[in-house]
Motif scaffolding. Structure first.
Motif, PDB file in Angstrom:
ATOM      1  N   ILE A 117       0.864  -1.184   0.000  1.00 25.29           N
ATOM      2  CA  ILE A 117       0.000   0.000   0.000  1.00 25.29           C
ATOM      3  C   ILE A 117       0.898   1.232   0.000  1.00 25.29           C
ATOM      4  CG2 ILE A 117      -1.840   1.240   1.219  1.00 25.29           C
ATOM      5  CD1 ILE A 117      -2.523  -1.420   2.623  1.00 25.29           C
ATOM      6  N   VAL A 118       0.647   2.138  -0.943  1.00 26.11           N
ATOM      7  CA  VAL A 118       1.462   3.342  -1.097  1.00 26.11           C
ATOM      8  C   VAL A 118       0.554   4.562  -1.090  1.00 26.11           C
ATOM      9  CG1 VAL A 118       3.205   4.522  -2.481  1.00 26.11           C
ATOM     10  CG2 VAL A 118       3.084   2.021  -2.509  1.00 26.11           C
ATOM     11  N   ALA A 119       0.903   5.570  -0.256  1.00 24.27           N
ATOM     12  CA  ALA A 119       0.139   6.820  -0.196  1.00 24.27           C
ATOM     13  C   ALA A 119       0.578   7.751  -1.306  1.00 24.27           C
ATOM     14  CB  ALA A 119       0.328   7.481   1.164  1.00 24.27           C
ATOM     15  N   ALA A 120      -0.410   8.447  -1.892  1.00 20.48           N
ATOM     16  CA  ALA A 120      -0.133   9.351  -3.011  1.00 20.48           C
ATOM     17  C   ALA A 120       0.512  10.638  -2.528  1.00 20.48           C
ATOM     18  CB  ALA A 120      -1.438   9.673  -3.744  1.00 20.48           C
ATOM     19  N   PRO A 121       1.325  11.260  -3.376  1.00 25.68           N
ATOM     20  CA  PRO A 121       1.929  12.545  -2.998  1.00 25.68           C
ATOM     21  C   PRO A 121       0.849  13.601  -2.793  1.00 25.68           C
ATOM     22  CG  PRO A 121       2.278  12.058  -5.331  1.00 25.68           C
ATOM     23  CD  PRO A 121       1.740  10.820  -4.719  1.00 25.68           C
ATOM     24  N   GLY A 122       1.023  14.393  -1.741  1.00 30.33           N
ATOM     25  CA  GLY A 122       0.057  15.447  -1.448  1.00 30.33           C
ATOM     26  C   GLY A 122      -1.196  14.983  -0.736  1.00 30.33           C
ATOM     27  N   SER A 123      -1.271  13.686  -0.424  1.00 35.04           N
ATOM     28  CA  SER A 123      -2.471  13.151   0.244  1.00 35.04           C
ATOM     29  C   SER A 123      -2.488  13.448   1.740  1.00 35.04           C
ATOM     30  CB  SER A 123      -2.564  11.636   0.037  1.00 35.04           C
ATOM     31  OG  SER A 123      -1.465  10.980   0.662  1.00 35.04           O
ATOM     32  N   GLY A 124      -1.318  13.736   2.303  1.00 31.90           N
ATOM     33  CA  GLY A 124      -1.222  13.934   3.743  1.00 31.90           C
ATOM     34  C   GLY A 124      -1.252  12.646   4.531  1.00 31.90           C
ATOM     35  N   VAL A 125      -1.280  11.513   3.848  1.00 36.36           N
ATOM     36  CA  VAL A 125      -1.340  10.208   4.505  1.00 36.36           C
ATOM     37  C   VAL A 125       0.074   9.728   4.827  1.00 36.36           C
ATOM     38  CG1 VAL A 125      -1.960   7.776   4.199  1.00 36.36           C
ATOM     39  CG2 VAL A 125      -3.495   9.569   3.371  1.00 36.36           C
ATOM     40  N   THR A 126       0.308   9.464   6.112  1.00 35.40           N
ATOM     41  CA  THR A 126       1.615   8.959   6.532  1.00 35.40           C
ATOM     42  C   THR A 126       1.510   7.621   7.263  1.00 35.40           C
ATOM     43  OG1 THR A 126       1.504  10.184   8.617  1.00 35.40           O
ATOM     44  CG2 THR A 126       2.554  11.297   6.735  1.00 35.40           C
ATOM     45  N   ALA A 127       0.283   7.172   7.558  1.00 39.71           N
ATOM     46  CA  ALA A 127       0.065   5.912   8.255  1.00 39.71           C
ATOM     47  C   ALA A 127      -1.269   5.328   7.789  1.00 39.71           C
ATOM     48  CB  ALA A 127       0.047   6.125   9.770  1.00 39.71           C
ATOM     49  N   LEU A 128      -1.470   4.050   8.018  1.00 46.38           N
ATOM     50  CA  LEU A 128      -2.693   3.388   7.573  1.00 46.38           C
ATOM     51  C   LEU A 128      -3.949   4.056   8.130  1.00 46.38           C
ATOM     52  CD1 LEU A 128      -1.678  -0.397   7.848  1.00 46.38           C
ATOM     53  CD2 LEU A 128      -2.024   0.917   5.748  1.00 46.38           C
ATOM     54  N   LYS A 129      -3.909   4.478   9.388  1.00 41.67           N
ATOM     55  CA  LYS A 129      -5.100   5.064  10.006  1.00 41.67           C
ATOM     56  C   LYS A 129      -5.518   6.361   9.299  1.00 41.67           C
ATOM     57  CE  LYS A 129      -7.197   6.012  14.490  1.00 41.67           C
ATOM     58  NZ  LYS A 129      -7.013   6.020  15.967  1.00 41.67           N
ATOM     59  N   ASP A 130      -4.560   7.025   8.662  1.00 45.42           N
ATOM     60  CA  ASP A 130      -4.874   8.265   7.937  1.00 45.42           C
ATOM     61  C   ASP A 130      -5.763   8.010   6.723  1.00 45.42           C
ATOM     62  OD1 ASP A 130      -3.248   9.645   9.723  1.00 45.42           O
ATOM     63  OD2 ASP A 130      -1.478   9.524   8.425  1.00 45.42           O
ATOM     64  N   LEU A 131      -5.943   6.743   6.353  1.00 40.28           N
ATOM     65  CA  LEU A 131      -6.767   6.402   5.192  1.00 40.28           C
ATOM     66  C   LEU A 131      -8.267   6.355   5.531  1.00 40.28           C
ATOM     67  CD1 LEU A 131      -4.566   3.639   3.525  1.00 40.28           C
ATOM     68  CD2 LEU A 131      -4.947   5.968   2.703  1.00 40.28           C
ATOM     69  N   TYR A 132      -8.610   6.456   6.813  1.00 37.62           N
ATOM     70  CA  TYR A 132     -10.030   6.502   7.182  1.00 37.62           C
ATOM     71  C   TYR A 132     -10.719   7.644   6.429  1.00 37.62           C
ATOM     72  CZ  TYR A 132      -9.788   3.203  11.153  1.00 37.62           C
ATOM     73  OH  TYR A 132      -9.663   2.075  11.945  1.00 37.62           O
ATOM     74  N   GLY A 133     -11.835   7.310   5.784  1.00 40.32           N
ATOM     75  CA  GLY A 133     -12.614   8.313   5.065  1.00 40.32           C
ATOM     76  C   GLY A 133     -12.042   8.684   3.711  1.00 40.32           C
ATOM     77  N   LYS A 134     -10.963   8.021   3.303  1.00 44.65           N
ATOM     78  CA  LYS A 134     -10.308   8.351   2.025  1.00 44.65           C
ATOM     79  C   LYS A 134     -10.442   7.204   1.025  1.00 44.65           C
ATOM     80  CE  LYS A 134      -6.975  11.757   3.710  1.00 44.65           C
ATOM     81  NZ  LYS A 134      -7.491  11.888   5.077  1.00 44.65           N
ATOM     82  N   LYS A 135     -10.170   7.515  -0.240  1.00 42.52           N
ATOM     83  CA  LYS A 135     -10.269   6.533  -1.318  1.00 42.52           C
ATOM     84  C   LYS A 135      -8.941   5.798  -1.506  1.00 42.52           C
ATOM     85  CE  LYS A 135     -13.729   9.153  -3.947  1.00 42.52           C
ATOM     86  NZ  LYS A 135     -14.033   9.847  -5.230  1.00 42.52           N
ATOM     87  N   VAL A 136      -9.055   4.473  -1.628  1.00 45.45           N
ATOM     88  CA  VAL A 136      -7.880   3.640  -1.889  1.00 45.45           C
ATOM     89  C   VAL A 136      -8.146   2.825  -3.151  1.00 45.45           C
ATOM     90  CG1 VAL A 136      -6.376   1.798  -1.050  1.00 45.45           C
ATOM     91  CG2 VAL A 136      -7.313   3.474   0.550  1.00 45.45           C
ATOM     92  N   GLY A 137      -7.249   2.929  -4.128  1.00 46.11           N
ATOM     93  CA  GLY A 137      -7.392   2.190  -5.371  1.00 46.11           C
ATOM     94  C   GLY A 137      -6.980   0.739  -5.202  1.00 46.11           C
ATOM     95  N   ILE A 138      -7.849  -0.174  -5.661  1.00 42.91           N
ATOM     96  CA  ILE A 138      -7.551  -1.612  -5.653  1.00 42.91           C
ATOM     97  C   ILE A 138      -7.809  -2.170  -7.045  1.00 42.91           C
ATOM     98  CG2 ILE A 138      -8.085  -1.890  -3.199  1.00 42.91           C
ATOM     99  CD1 ILE A 138     -10.778  -3.149  -4.087  1.00 42.91           C
ATOM    100  N   ASP A 139      -7.347  -3.392  -7.286  1.00 43.46           N
ATOM    101  CA  ASP A 139      -7.495  -3.988  -8.611  1.00 43.46           C
ATOM    102  C   ASP A 139      -8.771  -4.799  -8.761  1.00 43.46           C
ATOM    103  OD1 ASP A 139      -6.008  -5.370  -6.634  1.00 43.46           O
ATOM    104  OD2 ASP A 139      -5.377  -6.880  -8.070  1.00 43.46           O
ATOM    105  N   GLY A 140      -9.563  -4.898  -7.734  1.00 41.41           N
ATOM    106  CA  GLY A 140     -10.819  -5.637  -7.815  1.00 41.41           C
ATOM    107  C   GLY A 140     -11.193  -6.225  -6.478  1.00 41.41           C
ATOM    108  N   GLU A 141     -12.473  -6.448  -6.282  1.00 40.03           N
ATOM    109  CA  GLU A 141     -12.943  -7.016  -5.024  1.00 40.03           C
ATOM    110  C   GLU A 141     -12.385  -8.421  -4.842  1.00 40.03           C
ATOM    111  OE1 GLU A 141     -17.179  -8.112  -2.800  1.00 40.03           O
ATOM    112  OE2 GLU A 141     -17.167  -6.911  -4.628  1.00 40.03           O
ATOM    113  N   GLY A 142     -11.729  -8.643  -3.710  1.00 41.59           N
ATOM    114  CA  GLY A 142     -11.152  -9.949  -3.429  1.00 41.59           C
ATOM    115  C   GLY A 142      -9.841 -10.224  -4.135  1.00 41.59           C
ATOM    116  N   ALA A 143      -9.366  -9.280  -4.940  1.00 37.97           N
ATOM    117  CA  ALA A 143      -8.098  -9.460  -5.652  1.00 37.97           C
ATOM    118  C   ALA A 143      -6.929  -9.082  -4.735  1.00 37.97           C
ATOM    119  CB  ALA A 143      -8.085  -8.635  -6.927  1.00 37.97           C
TER     120      ALA A 143
END
Length: 317
Positions: A117-143
């Motif tokens: 898992i990699v945070a995007a530049p400018g997202s302000g995300v520095t830890a997993l908990k910072d992803l609460y309420g944010k969008k995370v790109g995945i390759d598919g459900e269950g993938a």
């Protein structure tokens, strides 16, 4: 026997042998591999002559079909136009849960540092908990990406339901990541390498830090495995040889990505990934994949875990 009759008999015998030989060549078992545009060993081996050599020992041959995206590769096998392909162990568990006609014959195992898992530049995300309420790109459900996201949040004691998952196709990952459409991606291989190579990105976790059982795996139709075990063993031996070649020269993996259009920046990141080994689907591998099946049930990807022992061929025996 009269000399002319003898010459006629010899000629007839030679003709029979030649025609029989032609028939045998035509009837030789052909291992048809639908290969993917990734640096797994069923893809990289196609230019080496290794499978040709091993299969020739048992009077068989190989045909490579591709490169195909995973969906097309699976359809090519299920339609009967190919015999084998490659996938992730997670997708293989999914297939097995659906009682598919695929069986696995070679595990391509690595540390897991090519998934994460990699945070995007400018997202302000520095830890997993910072992803609460944010969008995370995945390759598919269950993938793979979804699995890594769920596993990472579980191990961190976090609630993955507080993250908004966004499914991206392969061509969308880089643009969605760089443009800030997603705060992070959870992915693998090229997508992960592209993200890591992006200036200002931050790696939050890689799968080698997690109790993962998600690797690459080579699968074949059950019909081929049952009818042509000798040929399949030759393919397995060839993949073992290809893995040894990669261990001796790890550059062949980033070179394979360059062949499929990877930039030098991406290839440099890929060069830092673990070099896989080829292992049999023995009791240890089956136990790992059954553990993966249990995780898939826990994460809600499947309702019931399959008994992986029913979907493998152990070619170490």
């Amino acid at each position: 026997m009269h000399s002319s009759l003898r010459r006629t008999a010899v000629a007839a015998s030679l003709g029979f042998l030649i025609s029989s030989g032609a028939a045998l060549a035509e009837d030789a078992v052909t291992f048809r591999a639908a290969y993917l545009p990734t640096a797994n060993y069923l893809t990289t081996v196609r230019t080496t002559g290794i499978l040709e050599k091993e299969l020739a020992k048992v009077g068989a041959k190989v045909e490579f079909i591709g490169p195909l995206d995973p969906f097309s590769a699976y359809n090519t096998v299920t339609s009967g136009s190919a015999d084998a392909s490659s996938t992730g162990t997670g997708y293989f568990v999914n297939l097995s849960a659906q009682k598919s006609d695929w069986v696995a014959f070679a595990l391509e195992k690595y540390s897991g540092n090519s998934q994460g898992i990699v945070a995007a530049p400018g997202s302000g995300v520095t830890a997993l908990k910072d992803l609460y309420g944010k969008k995370v790109g995945i390759d598919g459900e269950g993938a793979t990406g979804d699995y890594i996201l769920n596993l990472a949040f579980k191990e961190a004691g976090l609630d993955v339901s507080k993250v908004e998952k966004v499914t991206l196709d392969t061509s969308s990952f880089a643009s969605a990541f760089a443009s800030g459409q997603v705060a992070a991606i959870a992915s693998y291989d090229q997508n992960l390498a592209n993200a890591i190579a992006t200036e200002g990105a931050k790696v939050l976790v890689t799968a080698d830090q997690l109790p993962t059982a998600n690797w690459s795996i080579h699968i074949v139709s059950r019909e081929f495995a049952e009818k042509h075990r000798e040929a399949l063993k030759a393919v397995y031996d060839g993949l073992v040889e290809e893995a040894a070649r990669a261990q001796a020269n790890p550059a062949l993996i980033p070179d394979a990505y360059r062949e499929f259009g990877a930039s030098e920046g991406l290839a440099k990141v890929v060069a830092g990934f673990d070099t896989p080994k080829i292992l049999p689907l023995d009791v240890t591998a089956v136990a790992d994949l059954n553990r993966l099946g249990a995780q898939y049930v826990e994460f809600g990807f499947i309702e019931k875990a399959p008994d992986i022992a029913d979907y493998v061929v152990d070619l170490s025996k």
